[in-house]
Design a protein around this motif. Sequence first.
Motif: not given
Length: 308
Positions: A12-40
């Motif tokens: 179950a992804l926390s708000g802080a984890e979601i923020k980190d994911i979104c920041d990394s995406l917007k900064e184009s600093s992540v090439r692979l994103l896997s949230v397999r089976g996660c709850q959000l």
Amino acid sequence: MLTGSIQITGEALSGAEIKDICDSLKESSVRLLSVRGCQLSDRDFGRVCRGVAESHSLAQLNLNLGVVSTIGRTKQLAEALKANRSLQTLFLHGSPLLDAGLVTLNGALSTHPSLVSLDLGDCMLGDEAVRLICGLFPPDGAKSGLKELTLSANPAVSTQGWARLAIAVAHSSQLRVLNLDYNPLGDHIAGMLAVSVASSRTLEVLDLEGTGLTNQSAQVFLDMVENYPTSLRVLVLAENDISPELQQQISDLLSEGEEEEDKDGEARGSSVTPREKPAWVPHSNSSSSQMVLMTSGLGESFLAETEM
């Protein structure tokens, strides 16, 4: 900037984890994103989709096992894919998309400039979805299209739907890997797929594990590999009513063909580019990570460790 990966499974992804994911995406600093089976939440899923839309680095997105759980989320993903230009590989295995979901995604999938690998296994698809998927196989290099497709465990597809797919595969100019395991195909569709393999100049891997085949299908494939040159290198026939002897004969012939091709390449020297190995993505219900070789539409490759 060096790009990395974010891999989270079944949490179950926390708000802080979601923020980190979104920041990394917007900064184009992540090439692979896997949230397999996660709850959000739906709100957080929308935030992630907006990040995907803005990312210039994301090459692989794993939303397997029910993350895309509603038509509303499917629409959000479609909008993200319309804006994104970097994604090469999309995993949606185990998502209850239904045909309506593919209708929603189709425009974004068919016009995406970089997408070459798509996993729609166990997505409750039917004939309408297969009809749309066939449009992702442009003939004769008319436009960029899929090189790898997984349609495992979609038993609602009819014989007519699989026949349509076989025809599209025969005319595809780029498809290299096709995973159809755990569908009730039977010998009739297997025969059509054998014709597709014989016609294709690119198909290297065909997975027909657990598809209701018998020695009749195996004999057709054996005749094909014995008498006709194809690009096929791997044919998976496990968990079918096929004798081990026939399976071994087919495997041996495919191995011989690959060895001969390798020798021919060596004899011609450096003027010949080695054949690119198939980027086969094995799917598994286990939680262990697997090494996956992905190939971009530009011929680049990257090695990513991801949980399927």
